[in-house]
Design a protein around this motif. Structure first.
Motif, short mmCIF file in Angstrom:
data_model
loop_
_atom_site.label_atom_id
_atom_site.label_comp_id
_atom_site.label_asym_id
_atom_site.label_seq_id
_atom_site.Cartn_x
_atom_site.Cartn_y
_atom_site.Cartn_z
N ASP A 1 58.38 22.15 96.62
CA ASP A 1 59.14 23.31 96.53
C ASP A 1 59.07 24.00 97.82
OD1 ASP A 1 60.05 22.79 94.00
OD2 ASP A 1 58.07 23.77 93.60
N LEU A 2 57.95 23.76 98.80
CA LEU A 2 57.75 24.67 99.83
C LEU A 2 56.79 23.71 100.80
CD1 LEU A 2 58.00 27.39 101.45
CD2 LEU A 2 56.08 28.21 100.04
N VAL A 3 57.14 23.80 102.14
CA VAL A 3 56.07 23.28 103.11
C VAL A 3 55.70 24.16 103.76
CG1 VAL A 3 55.84 21.45 104.91
CG2 VAL A 3 57.38 21.02 102.81
N VAL A 4 54.36 24.78 103.87
CA VAL A 4 53.85 25.60 104.97
C VAL A 4 53.14 24.90 106.03
CG1 VAL A 4 52.39 27.61 104.94
CG2 VAL A 4 53.63 27.18 102.97
N ILE A 5 53.34 25.22 107.33
CA ILE A 5 52.64 24.69 108.47
C ILE A 5 51.85 25.66 108.90
CG2 ILE A 5 53.11 23.41 110.53
CD1 ILE A 5 54.77 22.09 108.30
N ALA A 6 50.38 25.26 108.85
CA ALA A 6 49.39 25.85 108.98
C ALA A 6 48.36 25.23 110.23
CB ALA A 6 48.54 26.15 108.07
N SER A 7 49.11 24.77 110.91
CA SER A 7 48.23 23.58 112.15
C SER A 7 47.73 24.06 113.15
CB SER A 7 49.45 22.48 112.40
OG SER A 7 50.81 23.22 113.18
N GLY A 8 47.83 25.56 113.25
CA GLY A 8 47.09 26.17 114.43
C GLY A 8 47.94 25.90 115.74
#
Ligand SMILES: Cc1cc2nc3c(=O)[nH]c(=O)nc-3n(C[C@H](O)[C@H](O)[C@H](O)COP(=O)(O)OP(=O)(O)OC[C@H]3O[C@@H](n4cnc5c(N)ncnc54)[C@H](O)[C@@H]3O)c2cc1C
Length: 411
Positions: free
Chosen positions: A139-146
């Protein structure tokens, strides 16, 4: 409950992922490194964290190092030249102690906790194909790749990014044989005007307690001796040389010679402080949502990034939980980021104002903290919450008003 994918098992991604699992969501996490690889790799940060952010970790029960980590309940700022002539000095107590847990210690444990809670951890260096895959199934893609490469999917927001190049050359070093400062343990900020800064505090690394240094050299200046440094031993020697040459007061704490905590305890780099638009579009048209460093990257001089990551994760977590069954569309993503920016613009200004030529009003405030002990206390606590010193720290007219209302004791 939602099905959410997070890319990046760092401070922000894991905080959010664990929080979402605890709230009953289904969470997939893509990490380009296993916990073992993170633990066996190089240091990534000095990650000094303060009361508010540590409290958010406590809320999730993932503050596993409260007892074992050194803590520091003070901040000290010294501005001095290379001969040791002091132009400014204050120290103040923090209301809640700070601490720094080596991310090589912390992230593998958090990854285990994520899996224990039922999270789906996939080891993959996510590129467009993997992002399209999770976008189609979640439902949702969060990018926390620094600072990872996929961050280039997000566009810089020029209105929120006043700087266009790195303002410092960064050198991170974890050491032993650096004696505790006299008095209470504290984060020590040392500024040698025109040359750079030396920031140190106690931390917990793989081998136990240590001292963590961040040396910030003005590019092209006398402290920028890093170009020819290749090996960990050369890095350590350069750090000790800079400390002895430019920060003689702190050099007095060296016990013989500094030692590295391990042969991966060094890092060098440069950061262009940048805030981006929080939503990016994949070739399929799917929207992905940026979290923490990938969309709001700061120079580490004022030690805000990990704190911001934790605070951002909390805002995203609460927003997802409050969202119900509606779609996570672009408008929702922008609104949630604005909620974060309402806070983040203060640490961004706090850091950028310290990196540049300090404005006159800021110097007056810091000078006043020398004699105004309550102001020193307020400034020590500003590391925890740079918003708490708005508007007066950020605005000349408000600073004038603020200072005129303070009664500074006579010497
Ligand atoms: C020298 C230095 C000193 C610092 N000191 C402090 C300090 O004292 N206090 C403070 O608060 N902050 C400090 N920071 C900043 C802080 O470390 C960061 O702001 C914080 O770690 C950001 O967290 P994050 O989760 O956004 O990103 P990260 O911690 O960078 O995590 C991102 C993760 O995503 C992974 N990843 C990247 N690309 C992909 C991909 N394509 N697929 C899958 N996984 C991927 C990475 O390997 C990493 O594990 C410092 C930074 C530096 C460089």
């Amino acid at each position: 409950m939602a099905k959410i994918a997070i890319v990046g098992a760092g401070q922000a991604g894991l905080h959010l992922g664990i929080g979402l699992l605890m709230s009953g969501h289904r969470v997939t996490m893509l990490s380009n490194r296993t916990g073992e690889q993170i633990a066996a790799g190089p240091v990534t940060s000095s990650q000094s964290m303060y009361g508010m952010a540590l409290g958010l970790e406590r809320e999730l029960g993932i503050d596993y190092w409260q007892e074992s980590s050194p803590q520091y309940a003070g901040a000290q700022m010294r501005v001095a030249d290379s001969d040791g002539n002091i132009m400014l000095y204050w120290q103040g107590a923090m209301d809640e102690p700070g601490q720094s847990i080596d991310q090589r210690v912390k992230m593998p444990v958090w990854m285990d906790r994520f899996v224990e809670l039922g999270g789906d951890l996939r080891i993959v260096d996510a590129g467009i194909a993997e992002l399209e895959g999770v976008a189609a199934s979640h439902d949702l893609v969060v990018i926390a790749s620094g600072k990872g490469e996929i961050g280039s999917l997000f566009q810089r927001n020029p209105d929120r990014s006043p700087l266009t190049s790195p303002q410092r050359v960064l050198a991170l070093t974890y050491v032993n044989r650096f004696r505790p400062r006299p008095g209470i343990p504290a984060i020590c900020i040392n500024i040698n005007p025109g040359n750079g800064e030396f920031v140190s505090f106690p931390g917990l690394t793989l081998s136990g307690p240590c001292e963590i240094f961040t040396i910030e050299s003005i590019p092209g200046g006398p402290m920028d001796i890093w170009a020819d440094v290749k090996t960990p031993d050369e890095h350590l020697a350069a750090s000790e040389h800079l400390l002895r040459t430019f920060f003689p007061h702190e050099a007095e704490r060296i016990d013989g010679h500094l030692e590295l905590t391990d042969d991966k305890a060094v890092l060098r780099g440069r950061i262009t402080p940048t805030t981006k638009y929080p939503v990016a579009t994949l070739p399929s048209g799917a929207k992905i949502f940026g979290l923490a460093d990938v969309v709001c990257l700061n120079d580490p001089l004022t030690g805000q990034g990990s704190n911001n990551a934790s605070k951002a994760a909390k805002i995203y977590l609460d927003a997802i939980n409050a969202h119900g069954d509606a779609a996570f569309d672009e408008a929702w993503m922008n609104a949630v980021f604005e909620q974060y920016w309402d806070y983040a613009r203060f640490p961004v200004a706090y850091t950028n104002q310290t990196l540049g030529q300090p404005p006159e009003h800021m110097l007056r405030i810091l000078k006043a903290a020398e004699t105004d002990k309550e102001l020193a206390h307020i400034m020590a606590n500003s590391f925890n919450d740079p918003k708490s010193i708005a508007p007066w720290y950020y605005d000349a007219a408000s600073a004038e008003q603020f200072l005129s209302e303070r009664t500074v004791p006579l010497q």
